[in-house]
Design a protein around this motif. Structure first.
Motif, PDB file in Angstrom:
ATOM      1  N   ILE A 123       0.531  -1.543   0.546  1.00  0.00           N
ATOM      2  CA  ILE A 123      -0.169  -0.067   0.271  1.00  0.00           C
ATOM      3  C   ILE A 123       0.896   0.979   0.431  1.00  0.00           C
ATOM      4  CG2 ILE A 123      -1.175   1.133   1.550  1.00  0.00           C
ATOM      5  CD1 ILE A 123      -2.945  -1.606   1.726  1.00  0.00           C
ATOM      6  N   ALA A 124       1.710   1.520   0.750  1.00  0.00           N
ATOM      7  CA  ALA A 124       2.316   2.022   0.740  1.00  0.00           C
ATOM      8  C   ALA A 124       3.632   2.536   0.113  1.00  0.00           C
ATOM      9  CB  ALA A 124       3.642   2.043   2.148  1.00  0.00           C
ATOM     10  N   VAL A 125       4.161   1.767  -0.859  1.00  0.00           N
ATOM     11  CA  VAL A 125       4.957   1.864  -1.667  1.00  0.00           C
ATOM     12  C   VAL A 125       3.898   3.018  -3.292  1.00  0.00           C
ATOM     13  CG1 VAL A 125       5.823   0.188  -4.333  1.00  0.00           C
ATOM     14  CG2 VAL A 125       6.473  -0.019  -1.914  1.00  0.00           C
ATOM     15  N   PHE A 126       2.580   2.046  -3.441  1.00  0.00           N
ATOM     16  CA  PHE A 126       1.573   2.132  -4.405  1.00  0.00           C
ATOM     17  C   PHE A 126       1.208   3.409  -4.390  1.00  0.00           C
ATOM     18  CE2 PHE A 126       2.372  -1.726  -5.725  1.00  0.00           C
ATOM     19  CZ  PHE A 126       1.286  -1.668  -6.716  1.00  0.00           C
ATOM     20  N   VAL A 127       1.045   3.831  -2.825  1.00  0.00           N
ATOM     21  CA  VAL A 127       0.638   5.176  -2.739  1.00  0.00           C
ATOM     22  C   VAL A 127       2.181   6.361  -3.149  1.00  0.00           C
ATOM     23  CG1 VAL A 127      -0.097   6.689  -0.617  1.00  0.00           C
ATOM     24  CG2 VAL A 127      -0.684   4.784  -1.096  1.00  0.00           C
ATOM     25  N   VAL A 128       2.695   6.149  -2.282  1.00  0.00           N
ATOM     26  CA  VAL A 128       4.073   7.201  -2.524  1.00  0.00           C
ATOM     27  C   VAL A 128       4.105   6.782  -4.080  1.00  0.00           C
ATOM     28  CG1 VAL A 128       6.704   7.160  -2.786  1.00  0.00           C
ATOM     29  CG2 VAL A 128       5.285   6.264  -0.664  1.00  0.00           C
ATOM     30  N   ALA A 129       4.110   5.790  -4.842  1.00  0.00           N
ATOM     31  CA  ALA A 129       4.338   5.972  -5.767  1.00  0.00           C
ATOM     32  C   ALA A 129       3.395   7.215  -6.879  1.00  0.00           C
ATOM     33  CB  ALA A 129       4.025   4.513  -7.091  1.00  0.00           C
ATOM     34  N   GLN A 130       2.037   7.269  -6.513  1.00  0.00           N
ATOM     35  CA  GLN A 130       1.683   8.310  -7.061  1.00  0.00           C
ATOM     36  C   GLN A 130       1.490   9.798  -6.676  1.00  0.00           C
ATOM     37  OE1 GLN A 130      -0.761   6.934  -9.193  1.00  0.00           O
ATOM     38  NE2 GLN A 130      -0.193   4.333  -8.039  1.00  0.00           N
ATOM     39  N   LEU A 131       2.523   9.812  -5.820  1.00  0.00           N
ATOM     40  CA  LEU A 131       3.051  11.111  -5.353  1.00  0.00           C
ATOM     41  C   LEU A 131       3.475  11.707  -6.739  1.00  0.00           C
ATOM     42  CD1 LEU A 131       4.436  11.243  -2.283  1.00  0.00           C
ATOM     43  CD2 LEU A 131       1.616  11.660  -2.841  1.00  0.00           C
ATOM     44  N   GLY A 132       2.784  12.833  -7.474  1.00  0.00           N
ATOM     45  CA  GLY A 132       2.970  14.044  -8.283  1.00  0.00           C
ATOM     46  C   GLY A 132       4.626  13.890  -8.673  1.00  0.00           C
ATOM     47  N   PRO A 133       5.370  14.615  -7.770  1.00  0.00           N
ATOM     48  CA  PRO A 133       6.850  14.452  -7.988  1.00  0.00           C
ATOM     49  C   PRO A 133       7.846  12.587  -8.353  1.00  0.00           C
ATOM     50  CG  PRO A 133       6.832  16.258  -6.305  1.00  0.00           C
ATOM     51  CD  PRO A 133       5.490  14.956  -6.543  1.00  0.00           C
ATOM     52  N   ILE A 134       7.790  12.375  -7.493  1.00  0.00           N
ATOM     53  CA  ILE A 134       7.913  10.569  -7.739  1.00  0.00           C
ATOM     54  C   ILE A 134       7.315  10.015  -8.818  1.00  0.00           C
ATOM     55  CG2 ILE A 134       7.784   8.574  -6.585  1.00  0.00           C
ATOM     56  CD1 ILE A 134       7.990   9.898  -3.651  1.00  0.00           C
ATOM     57  N   ALA A 135       6.137  10.050  -8.844  1.00  0.00           N
ATOM     58  CA  ALA A 135       5.351   8.752 -10.166  1.00  0.00           C
ATOM     59  C   ALA A 135       6.499  10.250 -11.645  1.00  0.00           C
ATOM     60  CB  ALA A 135       3.718  10.242 -10.391  1.00  0.00           C
ATOM     61  N   ASP A 136       6.201  11.502 -11.361  1.00  0.00           N
ATOM     62  CA  ASP A 136       7.217  12.040 -13.041  1.00  0.00           C
ATOM     63  C   ASP A 136       8.258  11.415 -13.142  1.00  0.00           C
ATOM     64  OD1 ASP A 136       4.888  13.306 -13.095  1.00  0.00           O
ATOM     65  OD2 ASP A 136       5.677  15.378 -13.127  1.00  0.00           O
ATOM     66  N   LEU A 137       9.134  11.018 -11.991  1.00  0.00           N
ATOM     67  CA  LEU A 137      10.608  10.778 -12.119  1.00  0.00           C
ATOM     68  C   LEU A 137      10.396   9.111 -12.550  1.00  0.00           C
ATOM     69  CD1 LEU A 137      13.180  10.892 -11.258  1.00  0.00           C
ATOM     70  CD2 LEU A 137      13.037   9.719  -9.162  1.00  0.00           C
ATOM     71  N   LEU A 138       9.575   8.438 -12.070  1.00  0.00           N
ATOM     72  CA  LEU A 138       8.613   6.836 -12.157  1.00  0.00           C
ATOM     73  C   LEU A 138       9.455   6.685 -14.388  1.00  0.00           C
ATOM     74  CD1 LEU A 138       7.574   5.354  -9.290  1.00  0.00           C
ATOM     75  CD2 LEU A 138       9.785   4.661  -9.634  1.00  0.00           C
ATOM     76  N   ASP A 139       8.415   8.044 -13.896  1.00  0.00           N
ATOM     77  CA  ASP A 139       7.609   7.520 -15.570  1.00  0.00           C
ATOM     78  C   ASP A 139       8.909   8.128 -16.008  1.00  0.00           C
ATOM     79  OD1 ASP A 139       5.246   6.483 -16.024  1.00  0.00           O
ATOM     80  OD2 ASP A 139       3.953   7.947 -14.714  1.00  0.00           O
ATOM     81  N   ALA A 140       9.376   9.020 -16.258  1.00  0.00           N
ATOM     82  CA  ALA A 140      10.566   9.066 -17.007  1.00  0.00           C
ATOM     83  C   ALA A 140      11.562   8.598 -17.861  1.00  0.00           C
ATOM     84  CB  ALA A 140      11.304  10.301 -16.191  1.00  0.00           C
ATOM     85  N   VAL A 141      11.617   7.531 -17.330  1.00  0.00           N
ATOM     86  CA  VAL A 141      12.301   5.940 -18.189  1.00  0.00           C
ATOM     87  C   VAL A 141      11.671   4.813 -18.807  1.00  0.00           C
ATOM     88  CG1 VAL A 141      14.686   5.969 -16.144  1.00  0.00           C
ATOM     89  CG2 VAL A 141      12.211   4.363 -15.670  1.00  0.00           C
ATOM     90  N   THR A 142      10.517   5.641 -19.213  1.00  0.00           N
ATOM     91  CA  THR A 142       9.437   5.157 -18.891  1.00  0.00           C
ATOM     92  C   THR A 142       9.475   4.612 -20.922  1.00  0.00           C
ATOM     93  OG1 THR A 142       7.516   4.846 -17.482  1.00  0.00           O
ATOM     94  CG2 THR A 142       6.366   4.116 -19.979  1.00  0.00           C
ATOM     95  N   LEU A 143       9.138   3.687 -21.715  1.00  0.00           N
ATOM     96  CA  LEU A 143       9.238   3.822 -23.209  1.00  0.00           C
ATOM     97  C   LEU A 143       8.439   3.905 -23.890  1.00  0.00           C
ATOM     98  CD1 LEU A 143      13.164   0.866 -23.127  1.00  0.00           C
ATOM     99  CD2 LEU A 143      12.742   4.096 -22.987  1.00  0.00           C
ATOM    100  N   LYS A 144       7.904   4.427 -24.850  1.00  0.00           N
ATOM    101  CA  LYS A 144       6.489   3.968 -25.420  1.00  0.00           C
ATOM    102  C   LYS A 144       7.142   3.635 -27.263  1.00  0.00           C
ATOM    103  CE  LYS A 144       3.338   6.778 -22.767  1.00  0.00           C
ATOM    104  NZ  LYS A 144       2.721   7.585 -22.954  1.00  0.00           N
ATOM    105  N   PHE A 145       6.583   3.049 -27.438  1.00  0.00           N
ATOM    106  CA  PHE A 145       7.170   2.536 -29.108  1.00  0.00           C
ATOM    107  C   PHE A 145       5.550   1.587 -30.025  1.00  0.00           C
ATOM    108  CE2 PHE A 145       8.426  -0.527 -26.503  1.00  0.00           C
ATOM    109  CZ  PHE A 145       8.729  -1.366 -27.561  1.00  0.00           C
ATOM    110  N   ASN A 146       5.287   2.231 -31.128  1.00  0.00           N
ATOM    111  CA  ASN A 146       4.739   1.381 -32.129  1.00  0.00           C
ATOM    112  C   ASN A 146       5.833   0.122 -32.307  1.00  0.00           C
ATOM    113  OD1 ASN A 146       3.252   3.115 -32.301  1.00  0.00           O
ATOM    114  ND2 ASN A 146       4.271   4.547 -33.554  1.00  0.00           N
ATOM    115  N   TRP A 147       5.051  -0.990 -32.280  1.00  0.00           N
ATOM    116  CA  TRP A 147       5.508  -2.274 -32.064  1.00  0.00           C
ATOM    117  C   TRP A 147       5.857  -2.439 -33.451  1.00  0.00           C
ATOM    118  CZ3 TRP A 147       6.439  -5.313 -28.400  1.00  0.00           C
ATOM    119  CH2 TRP A 147       6.243  -6.681 -28.610  1.00  0.00           C
TER     120      TRP A 147
END
Length: 529
Positions: free
Chosen positions: A298-322
């Motif tokens: 619960i704590a990990v998921f709640v913290v991961a939704q916090l604005g700055p942390i969510a942005d940091l985690l999403d910064a390495v997300t890869l999106k590409f067309n198959w």
């Protein structure tokens, strides 16, 4: 490049819909009638879906096969990635004995395992759905129910049926966020409208869960508890979605429902039930460590939704067309389904992995034992992994070829009857994909267009897609495979399907009737915002 054709068979939408339905009919017939193991049934259904795509629509062979590989990849990440890490955490607690402590702790709330099962499957399951979604609640609560002494089949059925009312707001309302995106309707209004539909399910689900475990007698003996739990959840879900926060709806409802039930147990005991045990669950430190993995989740998921942390985690997300996949809808627009999002750090499965790593020192398991449990989890879920990846391959072939759009367009052509049928469209989408988010992505815009043509409130129809969709989750082959694999019943998904199908259809009929009446003066007052 392939552009979808909605009526490829004789130019008839009706005949094309019959052809498009064949992969699903084959899959469910093999599961429910032939009693074939899920991985074999899904492979045969995939062959049928590919054949329909290539010879009826017609979709180029390379595009059809690439669609299947994309679906299989999506089946592993993010869906199986969530389930594998969730089961791993559970396996570690079993190895260290902390799960036994947790079980004894639940028995101190009530000596009645029917009440314990309701709290675990419905309340705790709703909390997991609110935070992670996908297969997490089914994967974790199934094994927790098994530990209560409930049979593997009954544990799986209870976990699947319980995972209904909370699904529309799962993963911090991801299905509704997606629905708002594809329909261009306000998220707050969609959340509020859904909160005037799904709470009706919450009123009945706790009673149904007890009925599955102990029949009519059990329902009668536990009625004060099931009503307290169901009514509290329903009222909280309505109030939170309409007046507080759409993303936090299920978190609020789950905690209040669990709290109300626990308070009731302090002053009332079901007839025929053992009183709460006075035997200590363990020392205070042991009990805390037993609950720690779930508190960490619960704590990990709640913290991961916090604005700055969510942005940091999403910064390495890869999106590409198959690679190599180029699909256009019937109107010539590129399909967003061809994009693969590899959010390897912010995804729910990765957050569960982080929670698991944090759990290792807390519960005192050695790194070697934790690694051994991780490998054992893959072995335990081997056939479930094959099934889920194949089922998602079917879904993507149907979606990209136009088979799903054909079915949806055919249903949308029913005119005034569409209000009754609109939840079925969502139910069908989730039955195929296992995800209310995916179903809303597929059919959300179609629901709005069809509602406008039929003279129905588009907001009502769009919300109905998600509300009906929650009832398809329990019969989705991927969720059947997850539940069966979690309790060592791999290969018996067909038996499980037959057990849960009546509940899925019964609740769906109730939802269809509600939506149809909300589209008339009889219950239109419920939709006024």
């Amino acid at each position: 490049m392939y552009q979808q054709i909605l009526a490829p068979l004789f130019g008839s939408l009706g005949w094309s819909a019959v052809a498009a339905a064949l992969p699903l009919l084959v899959l469910f017939a093999l599961l429910g009638l032939v009693r074939m193991t899920a991985w074999k049934a899904s492979l045969i259904a995939l062959a049928v879906a590919l054949a329909i795509a290539m010879f009826v629509y017609p979709m180029p062979v390379d595009q059809a096969l690439l669609s299947a590989t994309l679906g299989a990849a999506f089946g592993f990440f993010p869906i199986l990635w969530i389930v594998i890490n969730a089961i791993w955490i559970y396996q570690m607690t079993v190895t260290t004995g902390h799960f036994d402590v947790l079980q004894r702790s639940f028995s101190r709330i009530s000596g009645d395992r029917r009440i314990q099962a309701m709290i675990i499957a419905f309340c705790f399951g709703a909390l997991l759905e609110a935070l992670a979604g996908f297969g997490t609640p089914v994967a974790i609560t199934t094994v927790m129910l098994l530990a209560l002494g409930i049979s593997p089949m009954t544990s799986a059925v209870v976990a699947l049926v319980a995972n209904t009312a909370p699904v529309a707001y799962g993963a911090l309302a991801s299905p509704l966020v997606t629905l708002a995106s594809v329909t261009e309707l306000p998220l707050a209004d969609l959340g509020a409208m859904t909160g005037r539909q799904t709470p009706l399910l919450a009123l009945f689900v706790p009673m149904v869960l007890v009925g599955i475990i102990d029949g009519v007698r059990g329902v009668r003996e536990t009625l004060p508890a099931t009503l307290t739990c169901g009514i509290t959840f329903a009222v909280a879900q309505f109030a939170a979605s309409n007046y507080v926060s759409v993303p936090l709806t299920d978190i609020i409802a789950a905690l209040l429902a669990a709290g109300a039930t626990v308070l009731l147990m302090r002053v009332w005991t079901p007839r025929g039930a053992e009183p709460p045990t006075s035997e200590p669950a363990g020392s205070r430190a042991e009990v805390l460590r037993a609950y720690a993995p779930y508190l960490i989740i619960i704590a990990v998921f709640v913290v991961a939704q916090l604005g700055p942390i969510a942005d940091l985690l999403d910064a390495v997300t890869l999106k590409f067309n198959w690679p190599g996949l180029d699909i256009r809808d019937a109107g010539g627009e590129a399909l967003s389904l061809t994009e693969f999002k590899f959010n390897w750090l912010s995804g729910a499965g990765s957050l569960l992995l982080i929670a698991g790593l944090l759990t290792i020192p807390v519960i005192g398991i050695s790194a070697r034992a934790a690694l051994g449990r991780y490998a054992a989890t893959y072995r335990q879920l081997a056939w479930a992994i094959v099934t889920v990846m194949t089922v998602l391959a079917i879904a993507y072939v149907m979606n990209t070829s136009g088979q799903t759009a054909t079915l949806g367009t055919w249903m949308a052509a029913t005119g005034g009857l569409f209000a009754f049928l609109s939840p079925i469209l969502g139910w069908l989408g989730v039955a195929v994909t296992g995800s209310d988010t995916s179903s809303n992505s597929l059919f959300g815009a179609l629901q709005v267009t069809a509602a406008e043509q039929a003279g129905i409130d588009p907001m009502l129809a769009a919300a109905a897609n998600g509300s009906g969709g929650v009832l398809g989750k329990m019969i989705s082959p991927q969720n059947l495979a997850i539940a069966a694999g979690a309790v060592g019943m791999a290969g018996r998904e067909g038996d499980l399907f037959r057990r849960v199908l009546p509940f899925s259809l019964g609740f769906l009929l109730l939802m269809c009737a509600l939506i149809a009446l909300q589209a008339t003066p009889v219950l239109s007052w419920m939709t006024v915002m």
